[in-house]
Design a protein around this motif. Sequence first.
Motif, PDB file in Angstrom:
ATOM      1  N   THR A  16      38.210  39.688  37.793  1.00  0.00           N
ATOM      2  CA  THR A  16      38.215  40.313  39.107  1.00  0.00           C
ATOM      3  C   THR A  16      39.434  41.221  39.274  1.00  0.00           C
ATOM      4  O   THR A  16      40.303  41.293  38.395  1.00  0.00           O
ATOM      5  CB  THR A  16      38.206  39.222  40.197  1.00  0.00           C
ATOM      6  OG1 THR A  16      39.312  38.332  39.978  1.00  0.00           O
ATOM      7  CG2 THR A  16      36.923  38.409  40.135  1.00  0.00           C
ATOM      8  N   VAL A  29      42.522  34.635  36.579  1.00  0.00           N
ATOM      9  CA  VAL A  29      41.100  34.432  36.897  1.00  0.00           C
ATOM     10  C   VAL A  29      40.728  32.962  36.695  1.00  0.00           C
ATOM     11  O   VAL A  29      40.011  32.367  37.507  1.00  0.00           O
ATOM     12  CB  VAL A  29      40.207  35.347  36.039  1.00  0.00           C
ATOM     13  CG1 VAL A  29      38.727  35.027  36.259  1.00  0.00           C
ATOM     14  CG2 VAL A  29      40.480  36.814  36.357  1.00  0.00           C
ATOM     15  N   ASN A  32      42.145  30.935  39.519  1.00  0.00           N
ATOM     16  CA  ASN A  32      41.346  31.167  40.724  1.00  0.00           C
ATOM     17  C   ASN A  32      40.022  30.410  40.663  1.00  0.00           C
ATOM     18  O   ASN A  32      39.532  29.915  41.683  1.00  0.00           O
ATOM     19  CB  ASN A  32      41.076  32.668  40.890  1.00  0.00           C
ATOM     20  CG  ASN A  32      42.304  33.443  41.320  1.00  0.00           C
ATOM     21  OD1 ASN A  32      43.308  32.867  41.739  1.00  0.00           O
ATOM     22  ND2 ASN A  32      42.236  34.756  41.207  1.00  0.00           N
ATOM     23  N   LEU A  33      39.446  30.324  39.480  1.00  0.00           N
ATOM     24  CA  LEU A  33      38.177  29.616  39.325  1.00  0.00           C
ATOM     25  C   LEU A  33      38.327  28.134  39.678  1.00  0.00           C
ATOM     26  O   LEU A  33      37.452  27.538  40.308  1.00  0.00           O
ATOM     27  CB  LEU A  33      37.658  29.781  37.890  1.00  0.00           C
ATOM     28  CG  LEU A  33      36.152  29.638  37.654  1.00  0.00           C
ATOM     29  CD1 LEU A  33      35.788  30.195  36.281  1.00  0.00           C
ATOM     30  CD2 LEU A  33      35.681  28.214  37.754  1.00  0.00           C
ATOM     31  N   GLN A  36      38.226  27.904  43.304  1.00  0.00           N
ATOM     32  CA  GLN A  36      36.840  28.070  43.772  1.00  0.00           C
ATOM     33  C   GLN A  36      36.064  26.764  43.625  1.00  0.00           C
ATOM     34  O   GLN A  36      35.263  26.402  44.494  1.00  0.00           O
ATOM     35  CB  GLN A  36      36.170  29.202  42.998  1.00  0.00           C
ATOM     36  CG  GLN A  36      36.744  30.575  43.308  1.00  0.00           C
ATOM     37  CD  GLN A  36      36.487  31.615  42.234  1.00  0.00           C
ATOM     38  OE1 GLN A  36      35.598  31.455  41.394  1.00  0.00           O
ATOM     39  NE2 GLN A  36      37.259  32.684  42.249  1.00  0.00           N
ATOM     40  N   SER A 315      29.663  34.857  41.358  1.00  0.00           N
ATOM     41  CA  SER A 315      30.620  35.836  40.831  1.00  0.00           C
ATOM     42  C   SER A 315      29.855  37.106  40.472  1.00  0.00           C
ATOM     43  O   SER A 315      28.800  37.058  39.849  1.00  0.00           O
ATOM     44  CB  SER A 315      31.338  35.273  39.607  1.00  0.00           C
ATOM     45  OG  SER A 315      30.414  34.910  38.592  1.00  0.00           O
ATOM     46  N   HIS A 321      38.834  37.721  44.391  1.00  0.00           N
ATOM     47  CA  HIS A 321      38.828  36.277  44.600  1.00  0.00           C
ATOM     48  C   HIS A 321      38.643  35.915  46.074  1.00  0.00           C
ATOM     49  O   HIS A 321      37.881  34.992  46.404  1.00  0.00           O
ATOM     50  CB  HIS A 321      40.149  35.709  44.061  1.00  0.00           C
ATOM     51  CG  HIS A 321      40.415  34.284  44.383  1.00  0.00           C
ATOM     52  ND1 HIS A 321      39.585  33.251  43.996  1.00  0.00           N
ATOM     53  CD2 HIS A 321      41.444  33.702  45.084  1.00  0.00           C
ATOM     54  CE1 HIS A 321      40.096  32.097  44.414  1.00  0.00           C
ATOM     55  NE2 HIS A 321      41.203  32.340  45.069  1.00  0.00           N
TER      56      HIS A 321
END
Length: 346
Positions: A16, A29, A32-33, A36, A315, A321
């Motif tokens: 992203t 990333v 961030n996942l 999530q 996604s 994000h």
Amino acid sequence: MPQQLELGLDTFGDVTVDADGAALPHAQVLRNLVAQGELAERVGLDFLGVGEHHRRDFAVSAPEVVLAAIAARTERIHLGSAVTVLSSDDPVRVFQRFSTLDGLSNGRAEVILGRGSFTESFPLFGYDLSQYEELFDEKLDLFAAVREQEPVTWSGRTRAGLADQSVYPPVEHGLLRAWVGVGGSPESVIRAARYGLPLMLAIIGGEPARFAPLVDLYHRALAQLNQETQPVGVHSPGYVAETDEQALEELWPHYSAMLDRIGRERGWPPTTRAQFEASAGPEGSLYAGSPETVARKIATNARILGISRFDLKYSNGTMPHAKLMSSIELYGTEVAPRVRELLAAS
């Protein structure tokens, strides 16, 4: 139609961009996942699937590691792959990694096995693409044998055989939940039925209703092969925002850039805005819009296909994000309850 539809999320860990439009490092990333995944649990969703890729635009090449990190920060949500590219992996190691995840997560691990829509893993791990079909056939056969958690005797052409070999660690309770992911071929549907494994349909284009004959074929094949009834799930792309207009406007630049990038590799023409909006319409495979719009579309297709689970591939290319987090929150707090309300009313 099941009494309660499981609602999940899938991601490929797309790379992203930040607020200035610059691509984030793969490491960020991944972090961030994990956030999530934590949010998916907080808003009450049933499943999070993480895909496997081996290319620059996706950050996840080892889904089980990411899933283990999420497992350590959650308690209830089921965690799995979306998909594990079994053709270029070793079935014994796949089972071991997911049985380990199952132990760490207290029984929440799942694996979706597939051939994958990208082929970078084949040269990376030394496999010949000319054996594309044979590799998956043999490796699924071995995985199914290992999953039974009995000593395995097996032989094939693409891997060394096993003679009365036990595989550790075993799953603590029952068998590892394993699905076969398919893109729409009858042969793949029958293969899943042959092993008595649940079916996950990747519906990423066209009308979802056209997959109804494949669902019927799957159930008929299970019966003819004397297999127990198994669930069917659907994986489709989407994005949720406060209004339909906001969802389409925010999604379009990232979604079209992603499709066009992949399309250039595969010889597809560029995506048009009209095609995008048609796909997001009532009969398309893109679940993009307000919570009410997305919920009604999920409920409609769940009834048509008789599915047990719907996973939204949330996604979408380089979408930031913060936007993904907002979409997850709306999906869990507004879409999921509304879907269940609509299905209960029907």
